[in-house]
Motif scaffolding. Sequence first.
Motif, mmCIF file in Angstrom:
data_model
loop_
_atom_site.group_PDB
_atom_site.id
_atom_site.type_symbol
_atom_site.label_atom_id
_atom_site.label_comp_id
_atom_site.label_asym_id
_atom_site.label_seq_id
_atom_site.Cartn_x
_atom_site.Cartn_y
_atom_site.Cartn_z
ATOM 1 N N SER A 134 21.969 -53.734 -6.271
ATOM 2 C CA SER A 134 21.981 -54.600 -7.446
ATOM 3 C C SER A 134 23.421 -54.797 -7.894
ATOM 4 C CB SER A 134 21.241 -53.942 -8.607
ATOM 5 O OG SER A 134 19.968 -53.558 -8.210
ATOM 6 N N PRO A 135 23.697 -55.931 -8.509
ATOM 7 C CA PRO A 135 25.039 -56.115 -9.076
ATOM 8 C C PRO A 135 25.207 -55.267 -10.338
ATOM 9 C CG PRO A 135 23.648 -57.999 -9.597
ATOM 10 C CD PRO A 135 22.837 -57.103 -8.714
ATOM 11 N N PHE A 136 26.409 -54.780 -10.574
ATOM 12 C CA PHE A 136 26.688 -53.978 -11.773
ATOM 13 C C PHE A 136 27.048 -54.873 -12.956
ATOM 14 C CE2 PHE A 136 27.517 -50.821 -8.465
ATOM 15 C CZ PHE A 136 26.874 -49.719 -8.991
ATOM 16 N N GLU A 182 17.145 -57.193 -15.625
ATOM 17 C CA GLU A 182 16.024 -56.863 -14.740
ATOM 18 C C GLU A 182 16.514 -56.558 -13.329
ATOM 19 O OE1 GLU A 182 11.587 -57.686 -13.885
ATOM 20 O OE2 GLU A 182 12.690 -57.185 -15.696
ATOM 21 N N LEU A 183 17.516 -57.327 -12.907
ATOM 22 C CA LEU A 183 18.087 -57.190 -11.564
ATOM 23 C C LEU A 183 18.938 -55.923 -11.430
ATOM 24 C CD1 LEU A 183 18.713 -58.534 -8.779
ATOM 25 C CD2 LEU A 183 20.392 -59.967 -9.945
ATOM 26 N N GLY A 184 19.289 -55.309 -12.554
ATOM 27 C CA GLY A 184 20.073 -54.074 -12.493
ATOM 28 C C GLY A 184 21.474 -54.206 -13.042
ATOM 29 N N LEU A 197 24.417 -54.020 -15.551
ATOM 30 C CA LEU A 197 24.631 -53.085 -16.659
ATOM 31 C C LEU A 197 25.681 -53.574 -17.648
ATOM 32 C CD1 LEU A 197 24.653 -49.874 -14.443
ATOM 33 C CD2 LEU A 197 22.861 -50.518 -16.063
ATOM 34 N N GLN A 198 26.496 -54.513 -17.198
ATOM 35 C CA GLN A 198 27.569 -54.991 -18.071
ATOM 36 C C GLN A 198 27.565 -56.503 -18.132
ATOM 37 O OE1 GLN A 198 30.519 -53.149 -15.604
ATOM 38 N NE2 GLN A 198 31.201 -51.885 -17.315
ATOM 39 N N HIS A 255 30.099 -59.445 -19.205
ATOM 40 C CA HIS A 255 31.436 -59.839 -19.612
ATOM 41 C C HIS A 255 31.354 -61.273 -20.111
ATOM 42 C CE1 HIS A 255 32.772 -56.217 -17.655
ATOM 43 N NE2 HIS A 255 32.135 -56.591 -16.565
ATOM 44 N N LEU A 299 22.655 -53.872 -22.277
ATOM 45 C CA LEU A 299 23.869 -54.147 -21.501
ATOM 46 C C LEU A 299 25.105 -53.739 -22.284
ATOM 47 C CD1 LEU A 299 23.025 -57.735 -20.173
ATOM 48 C CD2 LEU A 299 22.715 -55.553 -18.999
ATOM 49 N N TYR A 300 26.121 -53.296 -21.572
ATOM 50 C CA TYR A 300 27.431 -53.047 -22.168
ATOM 51 C C TYR A 300 28.094 -54.412 -22.306
ATOM 52 C CZ TYR A 300 31.912 -50.692 -22.962
ATOM 53 O OH TYR A 300 33.089 -50.233 -23.511
ATOM 54 N N ARG A 356 29.702 -45.405 -22.655
ATOM 55 C CA ARG A 356 28.308 -45.185 -23.018
ATOM 56 C C ARG A 356 27.545 -44.540 -21.862
ATOM 57 N NH1 ARG A 356 24.575 -50.116 -23.743
ATOM 58 N NH2 ARG A 356 26.199 -50.897 -25.113
ATOM 59 N N ALA A 375 17.041 -49.847 -12.471
ATOM 60 C CA ALA A 375 17.069 -50.415 -11.120
ATOM 61 C C ALA A 375 17.549 -49.395 -10.084
ATOM 62 C CB ALA A 375 17.967 -51.646 -11.090
ATOM 63 N N ARG A 376 18.473 -48.521 -10.499
ATOM 64 C CA ARG A 376 19.030 -47.555 -9.554
ATOM 65 C C ARG A 376 18.381 -46.187 -9.660
ATOM 66 N NH1 ARG A 376 22.489 -50.838 -11.619
ATOM 67 N NH2 ARG A 376 23.750 -52.120 -10.229
#
Lengths: 358, 92
Positions: free
Chosen positions: A3-5, A49-51, A53-54, A56, A80-81, B17, B23-24
Motif C-alpha cells: 500500500s502507499p504510505f 482504505e488503501l492504507g 497514512l499521511q 500532504h 491520517l497524519y 504520532r 492495511a499493514r
Amino acid sequence: MDSPFGLLAELTYRCPLSCAYCSNPINMASYTDELSTDEWRRTLAEAAELGVLQAHLSGGEPLLRRDLVEIVDQAAGLGLYTNLVTSAIGFSRRTAERLREAGLDHVQVSIQADAPVLSDRIAGIPSFQRKIDAMRLVKELGWPLTVNVVLHRRNIDRIADVLRLAEEVGADRVELANTQYYGWAWKNRDALLPSREQLAQAEAVVREARERLSMDVLYVIPDYYSKYPKPCMGGWASRQLTVAPNGEVLPCPAAQSLPLPKASIREQELAEIWTDSPVMNAFRGTDWMPDPCRSCDRQELDFGGCRCQAFQLTGDASRTDPVCHLSGDHEVVAAAVAAAQQPVSLQLTPRPHRPQQA
Amino acid sequence: MNSLEVSTRPRLARHVRLTYSVARKRPVLLLPETVVVLNETGAAILKLCDGQRTVPEIVAELRARYREVPTDEVQRFLAGLAARRCVELPDG
C-alpha cells in the motif's frame, strides 16, 4: 503489492506567488476543473482504505481552496497524519485556528530567502513579513513548524542566514531542498542551477549547523551533481501517490508530463487505479529497466532514478536517469553542470498565478 | 549512544504520532514526511514513553508482560529513534 504510505493532494495549482523554481506543470490550464469538496472527501476515504497514512495538502497554494478546513477535517477524521504545505499567504489567525481545530497535524511554511528584498523578488509579491508572522502563529498555536526553502543559484549563498532565521522563529525542522527541475523550474533550469563552488559552501554550512542546532536540518542536493540518481519516490508507484487538482492520479506530481494513459479519481476507485492502471504499472518494480540499470547492483537502491527526468533529458521515460554517471546519456547532464560553472543569464520565467486560459 | 541516562524519561517527539495501520496490520509511527513501521514490542515500548517513566521503569513494566526484555535492546531501540528525532530523551 504494498500500500502507499502517503498521498500528495495537490488541491489547486493556483498560487499567489510566482516563483520561477515552481515544479507545477506548465500546462496548468488542464487542471482548472478542480475536484469538489465531496470528491476530495471521497478520495481521502479511498486513500485511507488503501492504507495511506499521511495526507500532504499542497498545490499551488492549498489555502486558496475555501474548503481546506473541511478537507483537513475529513483527513484527520480518517486518522491520517495531515501536513499542510503552504506559502502562508491566506494563513490568517482565524483560518489557522479553524485548521487547528479540524486536526491539522503539521505545517510547512515556505520562504524564498532570509531577508525581505530577495525573498519578495523571488516570490514575485511582497510576502516575506507575512511568512514570518505565519511561522510565529504556527508555533503560537502549538503546531510543529517546518520551514521550507527551495535552493537555487540566487539564494543558496544565503543558507547560513536562512538557518538563523529558522532558528529565530523556533522551527522544529528546516528543509533546504535544492530545486528539482520539473515544470517551471525545468524551463528556468540554466538560470537556477548553482555552481559547484556554491554547493560546496552550502554543504559546509549545513554540516556545521547540524552539529550546532537542535533543529532537524534536511538538505537535498541537486541531483545533477550526484554520481548516482536519486531514489525517486522510493520507486515508481511504490510508496507514494499524487492526486492532481482535477482528480488525475499519478505516482508523482511530475509524471503528468509523461506520455502515459491518464487515470482519474472521477472515473475509477483509487485502489483499482493503484493496483491495475497502466500509469501506475508503467515503471513499477525492476522489469522495465534497460541497461545499465538491468545489470546494476544498485537497482533496488535508486530504482533507476527519475522517469520524468529521463523523459525530459532523452525523450524516453524508460531510459536510465541521465544523472547517473553510468548512463549513456550522461553528457546532457554534464553539459548543464559545465554551463553552471560559468556566468549564466539571469532571465527567469515566473510561473503564472493561475492557469492562462486558452 | 547505546546506553541512555538512567534518569531520562523518554517521550514521543511532539510531531510524532503512534498509531496502527489496518492495511499493514502493524503499528506505525507517523512523522511529517516519514512512516516508521513497528513491530508489537516496539509499539509496546513506545506506549510507555510518556515522559513520566524512566527507562528502568519502562523495562520493569515490559517484564510484567513479556518473558525476556533485554535492557540494552530497549535502550538501543530508543536511542535509534532518538537519533531519528522520533523520541526525545530529556535530562532527568
